[in-house]
Write a protein that holds these residues in place. Sequence first.
Motif, PDB file in Angstrom:
ATOM      1  N   ASP A  39       6.945 -25.552  30.366  1.00 56.86           N
ATOM      2  CA  ASP A  39       6.380 -24.745  31.698  1.00 56.86           C
ATOM      3  C   ASP A  39       6.991 -23.485  31.389  1.00 56.86           C
ATOM      4  O   ASP A  39       6.202 -22.528  31.426  1.00 56.86           O
ATOM      5  CB  ASP A  39       6.781 -25.365  32.653  1.00 56.86           C
ATOM      6  CG  ASP A  39       5.959 -26.673  32.971  1.00 56.86           C
ATOM      7  OD1 ASP A  39       4.916 -26.870  32.567  1.00 56.86           O
ATOM      8  OD2 ASP A  39       6.550 -27.390  33.809  1.00 56.86           O
ATOM      9  N   LYS A  40       8.361 -23.244  31.183  1.00 55.70           N
ATOM     10  CA  LYS A  40       8.909 -22.057  31.160  1.00 55.70           C
ATOM     11  C   LYS A  40       8.291 -21.141  30.023  1.00 55.70           C
ATOM     12  O   LYS A  40       7.866 -20.165  30.109  1.00 55.70           O
ATOM     13  CB  LYS A  40      10.358 -21.950  30.863  1.00 55.70           C
ATOM     14  CG  LYS A  40      11.345 -20.709  30.739  1.00 55.70           C
ATOM     15  CD  LYS A  40      12.539 -20.897  30.542  1.00 55.70           C
ATOM     16  CE  LYS A  40      13.472 -19.694  30.572  1.00 55.70           C
ATOM     17  NZ  LYS A  40      13.262 -19.197  29.064  1.00 55.70           N
ATOM     18  N   GLU A  41       8.139 -21.580  28.579  1.00 56.51           N
ATOM     19  CA  GLU A  41       7.493 -20.791  27.564  1.00 56.51           C
ATOM     20  C   GLU A  41       6.068 -20.590  27.986  1.00 56.51           C
ATOM     21  O   GLU A  41       5.516 -19.521  27.506  1.00 56.51           O
ATOM     22  CB  GLU A  41       7.769 -21.827  26.390  1.00 56.51           C
ATOM     23  CG  GLU A  41       9.162 -21.579  25.837  1.00 56.51           C
ATOM     24  CD  GLU A  41       9.289 -22.453  24.661  1.00 56.51           C
ATOM     25  OE1 GLU A  41       8.378 -23.033  24.078  1.00 56.51           O
ATOM     26  OE2 GLU A  41      10.526 -22.529  24.032  1.00 56.51           O
ATOM     27  N   CYS A  42       5.324 -21.466  28.582  1.00 54.54           N
ATOM     28  CA  CYS A  42       3.816 -21.196  28.892  1.00 54.54           C
ATOM     29  C   CYS A  42       3.947 -19.959  29.844  1.00 54.54           C
ATOM     30  O   CYS A  42       3.016 -19.165  29.632  1.00 54.54           O
ATOM     31  CB  CYS A  42       3.340 -22.392  29.561  1.00 54.54           C
ATOM     32  SG  CYS A  42       1.550 -22.220  30.163  1.00 54.54           S
ATOM     33  N   ASN A  43       4.694 -19.936  30.960  1.00 57.25           N
ATOM     34  CA  ASN A  43       4.676 -18.711  31.828  1.00 57.25           C
ATOM     35  C   ASN A  43       5.079 -17.520  30.944  1.00 57.25           C
ATOM     36  O   ASN A  43       4.435 -16.212  31.003  1.00 57.25           O
ATOM     37  CB  ASN A  43       5.444 -19.041  33.055  1.00 57.25           C
ATOM     38  CG  ASN A  43       5.237 -20.139  33.962  1.00 57.25           C
ATOM     39  OD1 ASN A  43       3.853 -20.295  33.910  1.00 57.25           O
ATOM     40  ND2 ASN A  43       6.177 -20.667  34.660  1.00 57.25           N
TER      41      ASN A  43
END
Length: 118
Positions: A39-43
Motif C-alpha cells: 500500500d505504501k509503495e503503491c501510494n
Amino acid sequence: MTAQQLDAGGPLIPQPAMTREALRDAVRRIDMASLPVLDKECNEAFDRAAETGAINPLRFFLIKWATHVAIHRWPARSAALLEAERVAGDPRATEQEFRAAMETSSRILAEAQAEIGQ
C-alpha cells in the motif's frame, strides 16, 4: 486452497493480472504481512507518476509486486528464496555456499519474471 494442492507442491493461488487491485488481493491472501508495504509503495508510485507525468513509477510498482506474488504463491519457491537470502547474508557462509545461494536467488527471480512476462 486444498491439502492436495499443497501436497502436490502447486501454487496457493493462480498468478493474478498485473493490476493494482488484483495484486493487492493476492498479497492479502498469500503474504498479509507485506500488505502495508504494498500500500505504501503503491501510494508513492502514484504520487511520483503524478509529479512527473510518467507512467514508469506505476509500471515498476506493478512489475515488482507481480514478481513478489509469482514467488510467494509457490510455498517451496518462497522458502527456497528465503533460505538463499539467509545464506547469502551469513558472514560465516563459505564462498561456495554464497555462490550457490546467489544462483538460487537469480534462478527464482528469473522464473518469477518469466511467469509475469518480463
